[in-house]
Design a protein around this motif. Structure first.
Motif, PDB file in Angstrom:
ATOM      1  N   ASP A  72       0.833  -1.207   0.000  1.00 34.34           N
ATOM      2  CA  ASP A  72       0.000   0.000   0.000  1.00 34.34           C
ATOM      3  C   ASP A  72       0.867   1.257   0.000  1.00 34.34           C
ATOM      4  OD1 ASP A  72      -2.164  -1.685   0.078  1.00 34.34           O
ATOM      5  OD2 ASP A  72      -2.550  -1.415   2.221  1.00 34.34           O
ATOM      6  N   ALA A  76       1.058   4.162  -2.837  1.00 40.83           N
ATOM      7  CA  ALA A  76       0.798   5.562  -2.487  1.00 40.83           C
ATOM      8  C   ALA A  76       1.929   6.463  -2.984  1.00 40.83           C
ATOM      9  CB  ALA A  76       0.633   5.701  -0.977  1.00 40.83           C
ATOM     10  N   SER A 272      -6.638   4.883   0.007  1.00 40.74           N
ATOM     11  CA  SER A 272      -5.689   5.381  -0.988  1.00 40.74           C
ATOM     12  C   SER A 272      -6.348   6.474  -1.822  1.00 40.74           C
ATOM     13  CB  SER A 272      -5.245   4.245  -1.904  1.00 40.74           C
ATOM     14  OG  SER A 272      -6.302   3.853  -2.768  1.00 40.74           O
TER      15      SER A 272
END
Length: 292
Positions: A72, A76, A272
């Motif tokens: 993640d 990002a 996100s």
């Protein structure tokens, strides 16, 4: 570019180097090298390899949530770098069930991809329980499920979908204004096994009805074919019947019940950027759509 962490997670999910390679658009040898490199970096064996596929080692099981966080974070970073260059990229993972995928999600996806062609979408289907597990383990960014939603999740209502009796077009029930739920205690019944089955059985329990369930399936085409051929009656969310070509009809029931389909995210604040974009786009699309 797919991060090494995302590649590892896809291998763990699919239990196969070759399947993960196809999904990530890599060669199998490249995927194998990525996994080996990650294991060398962490100085531990993450996967058991065999001719039948791969499984997580005990170390791999313990590292799984941390590698999800690294995936993640890598995504990002890539999204923010692209944004600084005036681009909009990202990857969204969605947990859902069949009727929502086909009749709610896909029409929005078509418009979303026109506006955001560089954001890729991964759709994972299951029932309420599995979508909840996907969310809890950060396997998806957000998901669709029937209310009630687990505590601590952010959510909003997508659709209030009526449960309906589904009968063959030539059935005597097809002419009824409404069908009593009590008929299901004596008539052969089919239940469509997605998010709605739990709620359907809950409706029967609340009304102290023991339905004569003779068929259960996750294939809506099979269920509707059984009904069309006079093998049973159905009880399901009306959304499932959208754009079907079977010779069946739906009638309201007495009493009438509904299921509330929700879009659910663990935390919209921590989602996100790509997921937030989609959720806001989805809300806007719902607001502009004709009343349901």
């Amino acid at each position: 570019m797919t991060s090494k962490y995302a590649v590892f997670l896809k291998v763990a999910e699919l239990g196969s180097m070759s399947k993960a390679a196809m999904h990530c658009n890599y060669s199998q040898s490249a995927v194998s090298q990525i996994i080996s490199s990650l294991e060398d970096e962490l100085q531990m064996t993450l996967l058991n390899r065999s001719q039948s596929g791969v499984t997580l080692t005990s170390d791999g099981e313990q590292m799984l949530p941390y590698i999800r966080h690294l995936r993640d974070a890598a995504e990002a970073v890539a999204e923010q770098a692209a944004r600084l260059h005036g681009l909009e990229i990202g990857h969204i993972r969605i947990g859902t069930f069949s009727s929502v995928s086909c009749h709610v999600l896909v029409p929005v996806l078509k418009e979303f991809k026109t506006d955001y062609p560089n954001i890729s979408i991964e759709i994972r289907e299951g029932d309420d329980a599995s979508v909840t597990e996907m969310l809890l383990h950060d396997e998806v960014d957000f998901g669709f499920m029937d209310a009630p939603v687990p505590m601590g999740f952010d959510s909003f209502l997508v659709r209030r979908d009526p449960f309906v009796a589904v009968v063959p077009e030539d059935s005597p029930y097809a002419e009824a204004e409404a069908i009593p739920l009590s008929v299901y205690s004596s008539e052969p019944t089919a239940l469509f096994d997605e998010g709605s089955q739990k709620e359907a059985m809950g409706v029967f329990r609340r009304n102290k009805i023991s339905p004569r369930v003779e068929y259960t399936s996750r294939d809506d085409n099979l269920i509707l074919s059984l009904i069309e051929n006079n093998l049973c009656l159905g009880y399901m969310g009306k959304l499932i019947l959208t754009k079907n070509s079977y010779r069946v009809t739906s009638r309201p029931t007495v009493p009438q019940y509904y299921r509330e389909i929700m879009l659910v995210v663990r935390s919209i604040e921590n989602a996100s950027p790509a997921a937030v974009h989609f959720i806001e786009f989805f809300k806007k699309h719902l607001a502009q759509a004709a009343p349901q």
